[in-house]
Design a protein around this motif. Structure first.
Motif, short mmCIF file in Angstrom:
data_model
loop_
_atom_site.label_atom_id
_atom_site.label_comp_id
_atom_site.label_asym_id
_atom_site.label_seq_id
_atom_site.Cartn_x
_atom_site.Cartn_y
_atom_site.Cartn_z
N ILE A 98 0.84 -1.21 0.00
CA ILE A 98 0.00 0.00 0.00
C ILE A 98 0.87 1.24 0.00
CG2 ILE A 98 -1.67 1.32 1.34
CD1 ILE A 98 -2.68 -1.46 2.39
N LYS A 99 1.89 1.24 0.86
CA LYS A 99 2.80 2.38 0.95
C LYS A 99 3.48 2.65 -0.39
CE LYS A 99 6.90 3.95 3.47
NZ LYS A 99 7.91 3.59 4.51
N GLU A 100 3.83 1.57 -1.10
CA GLU A 100 4.52 1.72 -2.38
C GLU A 100 3.56 1.91 -3.56
OE1 GLU A 100 7.95 -0.87 -3.01
OE2 GLU A 100 7.72 -1.58 -0.95
N LYS A 101 2.25 1.85 -3.28
CA LYS A 101 1.21 2.09 -4.31
C LYS A 101 1.38 1.16 -5.51
CE LYS A 101 2.32 6.51 -4.31
NZ LYS A 101 2.33 7.99 -4.54
N VAL A 102 1.39 -0.15 -5.22
CA VAL A 102 1.70 -1.12 -6.28
C VAL A 102 0.56 -1.30 -7.28
CG1 VAL A 102 3.26 -2.38 -4.74
CG2 VAL A 102 0.88 -3.14 -4.96
N TYR A 103 -0.65 -0.87 -6.91
CA TYR A 103 -1.77 -1.01 -7.86
C TYR A 103 -2.08 0.36 -8.47
CZ TYR A 103 -6.28 -2.17 -9.90
OH TYR A 103 -7.32 -2.36 -10.78
N ARG A 104 -1.77 0.47 -9.75
CA ARG A 104 -2.05 1.68 -10.54
C ARG A 104 -1.45 2.95 -9.92
NH1 ARG A 104 -8.30 1.01 -12.77
NH2 ARG A 104 -8.00 -1.06 -13.71
N ASN A 105 -0.37 2.75 -9.15
CA ASN A 105 0.33 3.88 -8.52
C ASN A 105 -0.63 4.72 -7.67
OD1 ASN A 105 2.74 5.31 -8.03
ND2 ASN A 105 2.18 6.89 -9.52
N SER A 106 -1.58 4.06 -7.02
CA SER A 106 -2.59 4.74 -6.21
C SER A 106 -2.60 4.18 -4.80
CB SER A 106 -3.97 4.59 -6.85
OG SER A 106 -4.99 5.03 -5.96
N LEU A 107 -2.40 5.06 -3.83
CA LEU A 107 -2.45 4.65 -2.42
C LEU A 107 -3.85 4.18 -2.05
CD1 LEU A 107 -0.76 4.67 0.28
CD2 LEU A 107 -1.87 6.85 0.76
N LEU A 108 -4.86 4.93 -2.48
CA LEU A 108 -6.24 4.62 -2.12
C LEU A 108 -6.71 3.31 -2.76
CD1 LEU A 108 -8.84 5.43 -0.71
CD2 LEU A 108 -9.47 6.78 -2.73
N LEU A 109 -6.46 3.14 -4.07
CA LEU A 109 -6.90 1.93 -4.76
C LEU A 109 -6.17 0.69 -4.23
CD1 LEU A 109 -7.31 3.03 -8.49
CD2 LEU A 109 -9.11 2.37 -6.88
N THR A 110 -4.87 0.84 -3.96
CA THR A 110 -4.11 -0.29 -3.43
C THR A 110 -4.64 -0.69 -2.06
OG1 THR A 110 -2.14 0.50 -4.61
CG2 THR A 110 -1.81 -1.18 -2.93
N PHE A 111 -4.94 0.30 -1.22
CA PHE A 111 -5.51 0.01 0.10
C PHE A 111 -6.88 -0.66 -0.02
CE2 PHE A 111 -8.46 1.33 3.46
CZ PHE A 111 -7.86 0.71 4.55
N TRP A 112 -7.73 -0.14 -0.88
CA TRP A 112 -9.09 -0.66 -1.02
C TRP A 112 -9.08 -2.10 -1.54
CZ3 TRP A 112 -13.12 0.48 1.47
CH2 TRP A 112 -14.41 0.18 1.01
#
Length: 429
Positions: free
Chosen positions: A148-162
């Motif tokens: 999440i911290k590195e935003k591995v999904y689509r370079n998005s903190l929110l989307l990676t967290f969700w």
């Protein structure tokens, strides 16, 4: 030819199957695998209904409902009540389908299998690849805070967290344990899932490779050009491929599309023998596979089981691939192709030089071995037998309570169930 059914209790004409898949915005290999499997089941006489969800519609709603989509839940529940399938085979649920569809199926106590096409249940990256290299930090953690911290999904903190929260929620509530059997493509994939924190058991995971139709006839004279088929993106190793062929000046045909389009155009200016054909039909791809010297597969990520390698073998075409993951198992060095160090353009060029120094007889042996590999492991006949062995066991062990569904051990006992017909293809928004 349909696979022989005498080893199974299933009667195809009276066995109803429901196939569920969520389509990506861009069609890729996963959709082709689903389509080919549906065609194979229908050719073997099964009644097959397809339920598709579409990620191009209601994007915000699908994302917000990622953990439990109530609309998808009721769509699947209604279809199962009307159609009364003996078994449901799920492919992709991300986003629009959502894991809620698993619970809808299990409310009715219908057996369900799922093919694990990606690593999304293990890591929000989906591919175990991030910033140009393998990313394995999420495999054995209770919650992927680092991802999440590195935003591995689509370079998005929110989307990676969700996405991480959705997977965590369904793991904690036991959704993934409700799947009767999981299909994976290789032993490597099997071990990755079993050794993760997903919580599924050894008996739940079955290896079922992909397959392809034979493509060796009619014979076509091979040229000296090499062939790449696939998405033009970093994880597929397109940068390494272009670097190598800019250096060596050899002929290369590229089929595919993606974010590295501009890099391909630049490479063509430096090596005019590089030809880019963009997206092509399966017919064109089959012809190119029969005409090329060898297929190049330079991926630098963990693949599931590349269909293009199987299609190459089905055309008696040797493969020059990265020595990584499943590619190293499919391609045996100096047997049905050549292997090079993943991510190393210089080593790829060394193997291309080795190819150039092979005699005609040695190349012919590589081609023959490629076809033998296909015939031993990747034919439709072998694939349907694995599918049916799992289907057969689950259907007859689970004793489905949908009274109007009937099956018989032989065709002399056939009786058609009185169920209202549905369209073969049901598309859900």
């Amino acid at each position: 030819m349909p696979a022989k059914q005498r080893d199974f209790r299933l009667s195809p004409k009276s066995t109803r199957l429901l196939i569920i898949h969520t389509k990506y915005a861009e069609r890729g290999g996963e959709c082709s695998v689903v389509q080919n499997e549906v065609i194979l089941l229908k050719k073997n006489g099964f009644q097959v209904k397809e339920l598709y969800f579409d990620n191009r519609k209601s994007k915000l709603l699908n994302i917000l409902s990622m953990a439990f989509n109530i609309i998808s839940f009721f769509r699947v529940l209604i279809v199962c009540l009307r159609y009364k399938p003996a078994l449901v085979h799920i492919h992709n649920t991300h986003f629009a389908g959502s894991p809620s569809i698993i619970r809808a199926i299990k409310i009715l106590k219908i057996p369900v299998v799922k093919t694990l096409h990606s690593y999304r249940l293990l890591c929000p990256s989906g591919s175990l690849f991030f910033r140009g290299k393998l990313y394995l930090k999420s495999l054995n953690v209770s919650f992927p805070w680092q991802a999440i911290k590195e935003k591995v999904y689509r370079n998005s903190l929110l989307l990676t967290f969700w996405l991480s929260l959705s997977n965590w929620f369904n793991r904690k509530t036991g959704t993934w344990k409700k799947i009767d059997k999981y299909f994976v493509f290789s032993e490597q994939g099997r071990q990755l899932f079993l050794n993760s924190n997903l919580g599924i058991t050894d008996s739940q995971v079955i290896i079922k490779p992909n397959f392809s139709k034979k493509n060796a006839e009619p014979s076509v004279k091979r040229g000296d050009n090499f062939l790449y088929i696939g998405r033009l993106s970093q994880e597929k190793g397109i940068g390494i491929l272009l670097d190598a062929f800019i250096q060596n000046g050899l002929p290369l045909t590229i089929i595919g599309d993606g974010p590295y389009n501009s890099e391909v155009k630049k490479a063509i200016r430096q090596n005019p023998l590089i030809e880019w054909k963009g997206y092509q039909t399966s017919e064109v791809i089959n012809q190119e596979l029969k005409k090329c010297a060898a297929l190049i597969f330079p991926s630098i990520c963990y693949e599931g089981m590349p269909v293009s390698i199987i299609e190459a073998f089905a055309a008696s075409t040797p493969v020059i691939a990265s020595r990584l993951g499943v590619m190293e198992k499919m391609v045996r060095h100096n047997h049905n192709g050549l292997l090079f160090e993943a991510g190393n353009a210089d080593d790829l060029n060394m193997q291309l030089l080795k190819w150039d120094n092979c005699t005609k007889e040695e190349k012919n042996n590589l081609s023959k071995n490629a076809m033998k590999e296909y015939e031993d492991k990747y034919t439709p006949e072998k694939n349907i037998r694995i599918l049916l062995s799992v289907y057969d066991t689950l259907i007859f062990e689970k004793q489905i309570p949908l009274k109007k569904f009937t099956m018989y051990k032989n065709d002399t006992q056939k009786k058609q169930p009185s169920v209202a017909p549905l369209d073969n293809n049901i598309v859900a928004g």
